[in-house]
Design a protein around this motif. Structure first.
Motif, PDB file in Angstrom:
ATOM      1  N   SER A   1       0.865  -1.187   0.000  1.00  0.00           N
ATOM      2  CA  SER A   1       0.000   0.000   0.000  1.00  0.00           C
ATOM      3  C   SER A   1       0.900   1.236   0.000  1.00  0.00           C
ATOM      4  CB  SER A   1      -0.902   0.029   1.247  1.00  0.00           C
ATOM      5  OG  SER A   1      -0.115   0.234   2.401  1.00  0.00           O
ATOM      6  N   GLY A   2       0.280   2.390  -0.243  1.00  0.00           N
ATOM      7  CA  GLY A   2       1.046   3.637  -0.172  1.00  0.00           C
ATOM      8  C   GLY A   2       1.594   3.854   1.226  1.00  0.00           C
ATOM      9  N   MET A   3       0.791   3.560   2.251  1.00  0.00           N
ATOM     10  CA  MET A   3       1.268   3.724   3.632  1.00  0.00           C
ATOM     11  C   MET A   3       2.392   2.742   3.945  1.00  0.00           C
ATOM     12  SD  MET A   3       0.418   6.302   5.260  1.00  0.00           S
ATOM     13  CE  MET A   3       1.161   5.857   6.836  1.00  0.00           C
TER      14      MET A   3
ATOM     15  N   TYR B   1      -0.318  13.504   3.268  1.00  0.00           N
ATOM     16  CA  TYR B   1      -1.438  12.573   3.454  1.00  0.00           C
ATOM     17  C   TYR B   1      -1.623  12.288   4.954  1.00  0.00           C
ATOM     18  CZ  TYR B   1      -4.161   8.314   3.368  1.00  0.00           C
ATOM     19  OH  TYR B   1      -5.121   7.379   3.603  1.00  0.00           O
TER      20      TYR B   1
ATOM     21  N   GLU C   1       4.916  16.913   0.078  1.00  0.00           N
ATOM     22  CA  GLU C   1       3.883  16.439  -0.846  1.00  0.00           C
ATOM     23  C   GLU C   1       3.564  17.652  -1.707  1.00  0.00           C
ATOM     24  OE1 GLU C   1       0.855  13.877   0.834  1.00  0.00           O
ATOM     25  OE2 GLU C   1      -0.626  14.778  -0.499  1.00  0.00           O
TER      26      GLU C   1
ATOM     27  N   THR D   1      -3.118  17.418  -1.681  1.00  0.00           N
ATOM     28  CA  THR D   1      -4.319  16.940  -2.370  1.00  0.00           C
ATOM     29  C   THR D   1      -5.628  17.446  -1.757  1.00  0.00           C
ATOM     30  OG1 THR D   1      -4.194  14.890  -1.122  1.00  0.00           O
ATOM     31  CG2 THR D   1      -3.214  14.886  -3.321  1.00  0.00           C
TER      32      THR D   1
ATOM     33  N   ASP E   1       5.852  12.733  -1.702  1.00  0.00           N
ATOM     34  CA  ASP E   1       4.706  11.965  -2.196  1.00  0.00           C
ATOM     35  C   ASP E   1       4.346  12.564  -3.556  1.00  0.00           C
ATOM     36  OD1 ASP E   1       2.123  11.051  -2.769  1.00  0.00           O
ATOM     37  OD2 ASP E   1       1.608  10.852  -0.647  1.00  0.00           O
TER      38      ASP E   1
ATOM     39  N   THR F   1       2.198  11.259  -5.742  1.00  0.00           N
ATOM     40  CA  THR F   1       1.003  10.558  -6.232  1.00  0.00           C
ATOM     41  C   THR F   1       0.138  11.444  -7.129  1.00  0.00           C
ATOM     42  OG1 THR F   1       1.018   9.308  -4.159  1.00  0.00           O
ATOM     43  CG2 THR F   1      -0.978   9.174  -5.470  1.00  0.00           C
TER      44      THR F   1
ATOM     45  N   MET G   1       7.809   8.780  -3.528  1.00  0.00           N
ATOM     46  CA  MET G   1       6.822   7.783  -3.098  1.00  0.00           C
ATOM     47  C   MET G   1       5.536   7.961  -3.900  1.00  0.00           C
ATOM     48  SD  MET G   1       3.888   8.078  -1.172  1.00  0.00           S
ATOM     49  CE  MET G   1       2.762   6.862  -0.518  1.00  0.00           C
TER      50      MET G   1
ATOM     51  N   SER H   1       1.329   6.393  -3.865  1.00  0.00           N
ATOM     52  CA  SER H   1       0.284   5.414  -3.598  1.00  0.00           C
ATOM     53  C   SER H   1      -0.094   4.882  -4.981  1.00  0.00           C
ATOM     54  CB  SER H   1      -0.934   6.069  -2.927  1.00  0.00           C
ATOM     55  OG  SER H   1      -2.033   5.177  -3.014  1.00  0.00           O
TER      56      SER H   1
ATOM     57  N   THR I   1      -2.146   2.793  -5.556  1.00  0.00           N
ATOM     58  CA  THR I   1      -3.599   2.615  -5.503  1.00  0.00           C
ATOM     59  C   THR I   1      -4.297   3.631  -6.416  1.00  0.00           C
ATOM     60  OG1 THR I   1      -3.189   2.159  -3.144  1.00  0.00           O
ATOM     61  CG2 THR I   1      -5.486   2.423  -3.811  1.00  0.00           C
ATOM     62  N   LYS I   2      -3.625   4.772  -6.652  1.00  0.00           N
ATOM     63  CA  LYS I   2      -4.240   5.882  -7.397  1.00  0.00           C
ATOM     64  C   LYS I   2      -3.906   5.745  -8.896  1.00  0.00           C
ATOM     65  CE  LYS I   2      -5.470   7.548  -3.323  1.00  0.00           C
ATOM     66  NZ  LYS I   2      -5.025   6.460  -2.438  1.00  0.00           N
TER      67      LYS I   2
ATOM     68  N   LEU J   1      -4.579  -2.174  -4.119  1.00  0.00           N
ATOM     69  CA  LEU J   1      -3.827  -1.284  -3.234  1.00  0.00           C
ATOM     70  C   LEU J   1      -2.361  -1.495  -3.547  1.00  0.00           C
ATOM     71  CD1 LEU J   1      -5.522  -1.946   0.218  1.00  0.00           C
ATOM     72  CD2 LEU J   1      -5.584   0.207  -1.027  1.00  0.00           C
ATOM     73  N   GLY J   2      -1.572  -0.431  -3.486  1.00  0.00           N
ATOM     74  CA  GLY J   2      -0.134  -0.599  -3.724  1.00  0.00           C
ATOM     75  C   GLY J   2       0.611   0.671  -3.394  1.00  0.00           C
TER      76      GLY J   2
ATOM     77  N   TRP K   1      -8.973   8.230  -5.132  1.00  0.00           N
ATOM     78  CA  TRP K   1      -9.016   8.938  -6.417  1.00  0.00           C
ATOM     79  C   TRP K   1      -7.969   8.295  -7.308  1.00  0.00           C
ATOM     80  CZ3 TRP K   1      -4.206  11.423  -7.028  1.00  0.00           C
ATOM     81  CH2 TRP K   1      -3.476  11.610  -5.845  1.00  0.00           C
TER      82      TRP K   1
HETATM   83  N1  PLP Z   1      -0.673   9.643  -0.483  1.00  0.00           N
HETATM   84  C1  PLP Z   1      -1.804  10.242  -0.914  1.00  0.00           C
HETATM   85  C2  PLP Z   1      -1.702  11.583  -1.555  1.00  0.00           C
HETATM   86  C3  PLP Z   1      -3.043   9.598  -0.761  1.00  0.00           C
HETATM   87  O1  PLP Z   1      -4.167  10.209  -1.185  1.00  0.00           O
HETATM   88  C4  PLP Z   1      -3.088   8.323  -0.142  1.00  0.00           C
HETATM   89  C5  PLP Z   1      -4.377   7.600   0.038  1.00  0.00           C
HETATM   90  O2  PLP Z   1      -5.440   8.124  -0.179  1.00  0.00           O
HETATM   91  C6  PLP Z   1      -1.893   7.766   0.311  1.00  0.00           C
HETATM   92  C7  PLP Z   1      -0.711   8.435   0.121  1.00  0.00           C
HETATM   93  C8  PLP Z   1      -1.887   6.439   1.006  1.00  0.00           C
HETATM   94  O3  PLP Z   1      -1.940   5.422   0.063  1.00  0.00           O
HETATM   95  P1  PLP Z   1      -2.607   3.980   0.364  1.00  0.00           P
HETATM   96  O4  PLP Z   1      -4.048   4.219   0.655  1.00  0.00           O
HETATM   97  O5  PLP Z   1      -2.336   3.228  -0.888  1.00  0.00           O
HETATM   98  O6  PLP Z   1      -1.893   3.414   1.534  1.00  0.00           O
END
Ligand code: PLP
Length: 395
Positions: free
Chosen positions: A88-90, A114, A158, A162, A187, A189, A207, A209, A211-212, A221-222, A341
């Motif tokens: 996951s991103g986290m 985030y 970041e 966002t 970040d 993303t 980094m 996420s 997932t987006k 998820l990733g 998103w």
């Molecule tokens: N970074 C941003 C900008 C995000 O919006 C999110 C999740 O919404 C994350 C990191 C965390 O990613 P994940 O949900 O894949 O762990």
């Protein structure tokens, strides 16, 4: 391959997702690599098993072939030496913090990082590892310089954020950090590597996420970290194996498939979001639009300097109360109300609604802030949906 094909094409953002990291001769010339659903690989003799002379895959927690294909693509897209995938991103964010910091370290973090990153620092790193953190807006480089202490190990950025999409000057911050031997992390993303390549601006760790946008289909998820720093590569490699946070072969395969269309998706998201943002700016129901692609963005010069585009996510405030904004959000037909998103679909949410007024003020916004992700349905469809919901405010 034709001799007339320019070598530079192989490093092109359109070429990389389609071919980099793949070797069809290893999988019966199948166009797409199979999903390697195996937790282990076997060997002819103990010597090969123990010393692994050809860098073969051994055991799934050390890495799998699907993961490696995707890591090579993302490293190339970010102009980095090495990428590491996480579940996951986290998983990626916490792995980077753990790899760089030790007990007693100080971290400078933009306040609009985030949310779970701030929570990880506040609720785990501070009490359990005796670390400290200073949150900054990041709007001025001086503010970041002033927050640095002798024990600062990491600067977490970041850009854009966002919720209200403020930027940090990446070249300026990485220059200060390098002078003081501090690791910088971003970040990325929001932009994806298609619209921003922070390693080329001196940032140490990128980094995402996944997932987006990288996945792009809201089905996995990733997370991923990318770096070109040899010491960080070794540290991340060791810790990834020990913490055990790998991406499974099925998710990696889906991520590979998502990446294949990343450049075209990003350009489509951008074109749709820009048209929606421009129309929202003209709409009398709308007080303010936050989108880095608009010339009215307060840091537009910086946007043009460090981004080659903006993605499908934007926010706006209505000329209405927070309660009225909630009614508008709940009245959408095409935009679905929910988190996340970066997928094919349009989404709407009020990211600051559950927070206090003071917290929202940190963002320079209110609790009524509405965030939309412009999916691929088309700008006219999305604008029609927004307008039918705004009509509620005229009743
Ligand atoms: N970074 C941003 C900008 C995000 O919006 C999110 C999740 O919404 C994350 C990191 C965390 O990613 P994940 O949900 O894949 O762990």
């Amino acid at each position: 391959m034709s001799d007339s094909v320019d070598e530079a094409y192989f490093e092109n953002d359109s070429y990389i997702p389609l071919h980099t990291g793949e070797d069809s001769s290893k999988y019966l010339y199948a166009l797409n690599p199979p999903v390697f659903l195996t937790s282990l690989h076997t060997f002819d003799n103990m010597e090969e098993y123990q010393h692994n002379p050809n860098g073969a895959f051994v055991y799934g927690r050390y890495g799998n072939p699907n993961e490696k294909i995707v890591e090579e693509k993302i490293a190339a897209l970010e102009h980095g030496k090495r990428a590491f995938l996480y579940p996951s991103g986290m998983g990626a964010a916490s792995a980077a913090i753990m790899a760089v910091c030790k007990a007693g370290s100080h971290v400078v973090c933009v306040h609009n990082a985030y949310g779970c990153v701030g929570t990880f620092l506040e609720e785990y790193c501070k009490p359990d590892l005796n670390m400290d953190v200073t949150f900054v807006h990041g709007w001025s480089t001086d503010e970041i310089r002033d927050a640095i202490r002798d024990n600062t190990a990491l600067i977490i950025l970041e850009s854009p954020g966002t919720a209200t999409f403020s930027l940090v000057d990446l070249e300026a911050v990485s220059k200060i950090a390098k002078e003081k031997g501090i690791v910088t992390y971003i970040d990325n993303t929001y932009c994806s590597p298609i619209f921003q390549k922070p390693l080329t601006m001196g940032i140490d760790i990128v980094m995402h996420s996944a997932t987006k946008y990288l996945g792009g289909h809201s089905d996995i998820l990733g997370g991923v970290l990318v770096t070109s720093d040899d010491r960080l590569i070794e540290r991340l490699k060791t810790l990834k194996t020990l913490f055990g946070g790998i991406m499974g072969p099925m998710e990696a395969w889906l991520l590979m498939r998502g990446l294949r269309t990343l450049p075209v998706r990003m350009k489509a998201h951008e074109a749709i979001a820009l048209k929606v943002a421009q129309e929202l700016e003209k709409d009398p129901h709308v007080k303010k639009v936050y989108y880095p692609g608009l010339p009215s963005h307060p840091q537009y010069e910086l946007v043009k300097k460090q981004q080659s585009g903006s993605s499908g996510l934007l926010s706006f405030e209505l000329n209405a109360t927070t309660e009225e904004a909630v009614k508008v959000v709940e009245h959408m037909k095409v935009f679905k109300l929910g988190p996340s998103w970066g997928g094919f679909e349009s989404l709407i949410v009020m990211p600051l609604w559950g927070k206090t007024d003071e917290y929202a003020a940190w963002y320079g916004a209110s609790r009524g802030l509405i965030r939309i992700h412009c999916g691929l349905e088309g700008a006219d469809v999305l604008l029609a949906d927004l307008k039918q919901a705004f009509a509620l405010l005229d009743e």
